[in-house]
Design an enzyme around this catalytic site. Structure first.
Site, short mmCIF file in Angstrom:
data_model
loop_
_atom_site.label_atom_id
_atom_site.label_comp_id
_atom_site.label_asym_id
_atom_site.label_seq_id
_atom_site.Cartn_x
_atom_site.Cartn_y
_atom_site.Cartn_z
N HIS A 15 0.46 -51.51 11.25
CA HIS A 15 1.09 -50.68 12.28
C HIS A 15 2.18 -49.78 11.26
CE1 HIS A 15 0.23 -52.36 15.83
NE2 HIS A 15 0.72 -53.47 15.50
N HIS A 37 -2.12 -56.98 9.69
CA HIS A 37 -1.79 -56.35 11.08
C HIS A 37 -0.62 -55.57 11.09
CE1 HIS A 37 -1.73 -56.76 15.69
NE2 HIS A 37 -0.68 -56.23 15.42
N GLU A 38 0.55 -56.17 10.74
CA GLU A 38 1.81 -55.37 10.83
C GLU A 38 1.86 -54.32 9.78
OE1 GLU A 38 3.62 -55.79 13.37
OE2 GLU A 38 2.81 -57.82 13.98
#
Length: 268
Positions: free
Chosen positions: A60, A56-57
């Protein structure tokens, strides 16, 4: 690419260790090797959750890199190292507590993007959307054996573990997409708001996630929320029966539940 740049993007041994734990615990659930199937499910789900947090990170950060923020490499965000993204309490301890309490995938972790390097509102929105979209993709991958109809021969314990892991990913994706300050959903719409509105909303960002979970404690809201989660999972051929027993197995400290066999069971 320089040696330093390659180092900034080398996959972290910590992440590889998490993947290894996930793989070994998956094998333990599949084979029934562990004396406590619930403990194996617990390890599989928790390690899978932290792996998804890293992805997820990373999503980003990678999107930000292509958007113009070249500082993410030096910060270690492209190594998939959870220690670069996480605060021990906010990103690991609290999420596990919320999983134990109610099977909710608490958004955790953070990458600090230098937004002044990014040009264009669409790029800003895409950077924010990349994280929860990764959770949604993770859910699709985890549930693939269900919607592809390839569950024959898969042990029931693994079926339930995959279902519960999928529930966490779906809840994380939906919660993250809420247009609440402090969550990715607000990050998607923020570039399109006026400067005045952004300044007025900014002080509330640290409390957004707390407000969301406060509202989720309201029984009517909680029921409606999980009805929506169940509806999404049904669309992926995962039934409430599967997620329920997955959560029961996850709570291994309560003892191994007496799960009725799936054979001959009609799930509607």
């Amino acid at each position: 690419m320089s040696a330093a740049a390659r180092g900034d993007r080398r996959v972290s041994p910590v992440f590889l260790a998490l993947v290894a734990v996930m793989g070994v615990s998956l094998w333990a659930v599949w084979t029934g090797f562990s004396a406590s199937p619930g403990f194996a499910v617990f390890l599989f789900v928790v390690s899978g959750w932290v792996v998804s947090l890293c992805l997820h990170e990373y999503a980003h950060a990678r999107t930000a890199l292509h958007g113009g923020d070249i500082s993410v490499g030096a910060k270690g965000y492209l190594t998939l190292d959870p220690l670069k993204y996480t605060h021990a309490m906010l990103s690991i301890v609290l999420p596990v507590i919320f999983v134990i309490m109610g099977g909710i995938g608490l958004p955790g972790g953070a990458v600090f993007i230098e937004r002044n390097r990014i040009r264009g509102r669409w790029r800003h929105s895409l950077i924010s959307a990349a994280g929860p979209l990764t959770n949604a993709l993770f859910a699709v991958v985890v549930t693939a054996p269900f919607w592809l109809g390839t569950m024959d021969g898969v042990p029931d314990h693994l079926r339930y573990a995959l279902a519960f892991m999928a529930q966490l990913q779906v809840t994380a994706a939906i919660l993250n997409f809420l247009p609440v300050p402090g969550l990715d959903g607000y990050g998607v719409i923020e570039p399109w708001l006026s400067h005045k509105v952004r300044r007025q909303v900014e002080p509330f960002a640290p409390f957004g996630i707390l407000a969301v979970f406060g509202v989720l404690w309201i029984p009517e809201v909680n029921h409606a929320f999980f009805d929506m989660i169940d509806a999404v999972l049904r669309g992926l051929d995962v039934m409430a029966w599967d997620t329920y027993w997955g959560q029961q197995l996850f709570r291994f400290w309560e003892g191994t539940p007496d799960i009725p066999p799936l054979t001959g069971l009609v799930i509607g």
